[in-house]
Motif scaffolding. Sequence first.
Motif, PDB file in Angstrom:
ATOM      1  N   GLN A   1       0.824  -1.194   0.000  1.00 53.64           N
ATOM      2  CA  GLN A   1       0.000   0.000   0.000  1.00 53.64           C
ATOM      3  C   GLN A   1       0.866   1.256   0.000  1.00 53.64           C
ATOM      4  O   GLN A   1       1.806   1.378   0.776  1.00 53.64           O
ATOM      5  N   ASN A   2       0.524   2.161  -0.918  1.00 47.95           N
ATOM      6  CA  ASN A   2       1.102   3.508  -0.933  1.00 47.95           C
ATOM      7  C   ASN A   2       2.627   3.513  -1.009  1.00 47.95           C
ATOM      8  O   ASN A   2       3.305   4.200  -0.258  1.00 47.95           O
ATOM      9  N   PHE A   3       3.155   2.715  -1.942  1.00 46.08           N
ATOM     10  CA  PHE A   3       4.585   2.779  -2.221  1.00 46.08           C
ATOM     11  C   PHE A   3       4.799   3.947  -3.185  1.00 46.08           C
ATOM     12  O   PHE A   3       4.360   3.911  -4.325  1.00 46.08           O
ATOM     13  N   VAL A   4       5.453   5.004  -2.724  1.00 49.40           N
ATOM     14  CA  VAL A   4       5.498   6.262  -3.461  1.00 49.40           C
ATOM     15  C   VAL A   4       6.613   6.246  -4.510  1.00 49.40           C
ATOM     16  O   VAL A   4       7.770   5.918  -4.209  1.00 49.40           O
ATOM     17  N   ILE A   5       6.234   6.611  -5.741  1.00 46.79           N
ATOM     18  CA  ILE A   5       7.194   6.864  -6.799  1.00 46.79           C
ATOM     19  C   ILE A   5       7.331   8.388  -6.876  1.00 46.79           C
ATOM     20  O   ILE A   5       6.410   9.068  -7.328  1.00 46.79           O
ATOM     21  N   PRO A   6       8.447   8.947  -6.424  1.00 45.65           N
ATOM     22  CA  PRO A   6       8.563  10.410  -6.400  1.00 45.65           C
ATOM     23  C   PRO A   6       8.477  11.017  -7.795  1.00 45.65           C
ATOM     24  O   PRO A   6       8.705  10.346  -8.805  1.00 45.65           O
ATOM     25  N   ALA A   7       8.138  12.292  -7.831  1.00 46.93           N
ATOM     26  CA  ALA A   7       8.045  13.009  -9.100  1.00 46.93           C
ATOM     27  C   ALA A   7       9.371  12.932  -9.848  1.00 46.93           C
ATOM     28  O   ALA A   7      10.444  13.072  -9.252  1.00 46.93           O
ATOM     29  N   ASN A   8       9.283  12.678 -11.147  1.00 46.53           N
ATOM     30  CA  ASN A   8      10.448  12.624 -12.030  1.00 46.53           C
ATOM     31  C   ASN A   8      11.482  11.596 -11.589  1.00 46.53           C
ATOM     32  O   ASN A   8      12.688  11.796 -11.756  1.00 46.53           O
ATOM     33  N   LYS A   9      11.010  10.480 -11.018  1.00 47.11           N
ATOM     34  CA  LYS A   9      11.905   9.413 -10.573  1.00 47.11           C
ATOM     35  C   LYS A   9      11.397   8.069 -11.083  1.00 47.11           C
ATOM     36  O   LYS A   9      10.258   7.927 -11.519  1.00 47.11           O
ATOM     37  N   ALA A  10      12.277   7.064 -11.024  1.00 45.99           N
ATOM     38  CA  ALA A  10      11.903   5.697 -11.370  1.00 45.99           C
ATOM     39  C   ALA A  10      12.262   4.786 -10.197  1.00 45.99           C
ATOM     40  O   ALA A  10      13.244   5.021  -9.494  1.00 45.99           O
ATOM     41  N   GLU A  11      11.449   3.763  -9.971  1.00 51.55           N
ATOM     42  CA  GLU A  11      11.697   2.781  -8.913  1.00 51.55           C
ATOM     43  C   GLU A  11      11.557   1.387  -9.495  1.00 51.55           C
ATOM     44  O   GLU A  11      10.764   1.164 -10.416  1.00 51.55           O
ATOM     45  N   GLN A  12      12.316   0.441  -8.942  1.00 50.41           N
ATOM     46  CA  GLN A  12      12.227  -0.944  -9.369  1.00 50.41           C
ATOM     47  C   GLN A  12      11.813  -1.820  -8.192  1.00 50.41           C
ATOM     48  O   GLN A  12      12.267  -1.613  -7.067  1.00 50.41           O
TER      49      GLN A  12
END
Length: 355
Positions: free
Chosen positions: A289-300
């Motif tokens: 729940q609510n794993f944030v992808i910040p603005a202008n970022k990428a997450e794996q």
Amino acid sequence: MKNHNFASKIITFFVVMISFAVLSSSQAFAEDSDLKCYLDGKQLHFNVSPILKDGVTYVPMRAIFEALGATIKWDNHAKSVSAVKGDINIKGINFQNNTLVPLRFISEVLGSSVTWDEGTKSIYITSPVAEEKIIAPVNRTISVGSQEQSKSLSDERNRFVIIVKHYGIKNNQLYSLLEFSNMDNKDISINFKSGDQKIIKTFSKEKDPMPTLKIENCTEVTHKVVIDNIGGNIYKIPEFSVNQACVSSNQSQQDALDVWRNNNSGLSELGSNLVSVRKYIQGQTGGLQNFVIPANKAEQLILVAPVGGKDRLVVEGSYFVGGLSNKTIEFQLDYEVVSELDLGIYSYIYTEPVY
């Protein structure tokens, strides 16, 4: 917002023709240089002063149309002018440079509201508030496998992309490397529905200094004496046991060592103080729940799900877009689980210990 049941609304009218020569000689119209006109709080200035006739205010046609965001077009063959804004097309007859038009009528036709202040002899025009078109949440599917349609989901409106970088089967488990790319200026949060899956995140951090510990050896050695009655030889056989009191006294330090190992075991380059640590981040029910992808970022994220002999596997998730949209969009990862994992390529990703 006004609704129209046809593609274009065309309004044709005969504009009031007033040249400077007529203005100076005619008494039917009264030029009022004190009258002020404001559009969304900003005063408009015209090359020709507004005209009052029978309680109706007339202003220069081109100036008011352009101020209200309409495009002016002149048809030399038909000797007519048209002003276009959205689905509104206003056509005027006998156009000249100093053509005047009724201010209230034109403003309201183009969607604005008009009010009159008698005390200040001012007209106030307010533009319509643009309504954002909200796209209703929809189910979207990313299909992967031998019959894949696409390995990515692209939300161009919110500038958000989900990519299945690669996936495969190992020990009857499906491993997927997912990338979430947020190219917008607002954060987006990812959710996965509860299930049997495990979700892993890689964290890069500086190694913590190893704690200074004094852990005693709690193993005790005693010797059992054995006498050989036949040969007369005496043997001492060692027996090992653990001193539980010693173990208890060492427990807090042992716990501290285990925590350090969990937080610092991972891949790091020789001589570097940085370490990549992978951890499970899903809840007790397997959801996220609510794993944030910040603005202008990428997450794996690495998603591990038991196959259990199935030939297809569906993992459901959603992402939340805030701001004006403020909506949740659902998606599915729909796998055809037939591909074996190539450990020669992906062993680094999937064989590293996870704590």
